[in-house]
Design an enzyme around this catalytic site. Sequence first.
Site, PDB file in Angstrom:
ATOM      1  N   GLY A  42      -7.508   1.744  -0.427  1.00 22.27           N
ATOM      2  CA  GLY A  42      -6.906   1.369  -1.619  1.00 22.27           C
ATOM      3  C   GLY A  42      -8.291   2.351  -2.805  1.00 22.27           C
ATOM      4  N   GLY A  82      -6.336  12.635  -2.668  1.00 23.10           N
ATOM      5  CA  GLY A  82      -5.505  13.430  -1.486  1.00 23.10           C
ATOM      6  C   GLY A  82      -4.664  11.564  -1.027  1.00 23.10           C
ATOM      7  CG  HIS A  83      -5.711   7.168  -0.561  1.00 27.80           C
ATOM      8  ND1 HIS A  83      -6.513   7.703  -1.776  1.00 27.80           N
ATOM      9  CD2 HIS A  83      -6.010   7.188   0.454  1.00 27.80           C
ATOM     10  CE1 HIS A  83      -7.734   6.509  -0.903  1.00 27.80           C
ATOM     11  NE2 HIS A  83      -6.875   6.348   0.420  1.00 27.80           N
ATOM     12  NE  ARG A  85     -17.779   5.973   2.236  1.00 24.91           N
ATOM     13  CZ  ARG A  85     -18.090   4.822   3.131  1.00 24.91           C
ATOM     14  NH1 ARG A  85     -19.230   4.570   1.928  1.00 24.91           N
ATOM     15  NH2 ARG A  85     -17.862   3.732   3.816  1.00 24.91           N
TER      16      ARG A  85
END
Length: 261
Positions: A30, A35-36, A186
Site C-alpha cells: 500500500g 513507482g507502483h 517511506r
Amino acid sequence: MPLRTFETAAAWRTFRPQVVGTLGVVPTMGALHAGHVSLMERSLDDNDATLVTIFVNPTQFDNPNDLAGYPDRMVEDLEVLRNVGVPYLLTPTYDDLYADDFRYRVSEQAFSRELCGAHRPGHFDGVLTVVMKLLNIAQATRAYFGEKDFQQLTLVRGMTEAFFIPTEIVPCPTIRETDGLALSSRNFKLDAEDRARATAFPKALRESPTADEARAVLEAQGFRVDYVEDRGGRRFGAVYVGDVRLIDNMQLNASADNPLS
Ligand code: PAF
C-alpha cells in the site's frame, strides 16, 4: 471495469478460474505512488487482467516501531487503483495469510544476509515467505517488482527459480522524482525539511567515485549510513533521514552484468 476487492485468499482462489487469459500480479504494502503505478501499468499492458495485493507484512519488519509507523493510505490507494484501471485487488489479513503464525518460512542462506539483510535480521525471510504465499494464491502468469528494491527483486527471482514457481518475475525500472529521489512509500513519512535533505542521498551514490567516498559524503552531511556498497556493477545504499530509512541502488556502468541474480 470497476475495481473488485477480495478480502481473503479463499475468495480470490474461488474467483481465479473465471479470469480468462494472462494475469499479472503486483504485490504491494500500500501507500501507493507513481513507482507502483508504473508496475500496474506495465502489468495492464502485458496481461489480460491484473491483480494488485495490499498487505503490510509484519514478518519483514525487524523493528516494531517501523511497522507501527508504516503509512496507511487505504482511501488514497483505492483512488489510485480506480484511476489506473486495475480490475482486482486482494487485501488479506495476517490471520488469513499466516494461519501457521510464521512457523513455516522461506529462507535464503547467502545474499539475503548481505546489504539490507545484514542490517535487518530476518527481513528477507519475511519478504520471501509472503511473496511465496502471494504467488501461490494469485496463480499469476507474471509478477512485477521494482528495481528500487534490487536485492528483493534478485532474491524473489532466485526463489521462483529454486522452487519451480511458474510465474515470470518482471523487473521494472526505478521511478524517481525530478530531483533524483527514488519513489518509495517511506517518502510519505518525510517532513519538508528531511524531504529536501533526502535528495543528497541519490546524488552521493551517483556522483561519488567510490562507495567509501559516497559514505563519507553522506556522513559529513549528517546522515546515519547503514551501508554503501558496490556489488555486481551496482552501487547499493541505505541511510536514515531523520527516523526514516531509505534505500536506493543504481547501475555503475551500462556494460556491467548482473552477477547477483
Ligand atoms: O516491496 C514491497 O512492497 C514488499 O516487500 C512486498 C514485495 C510487497 C512483500 O511484502
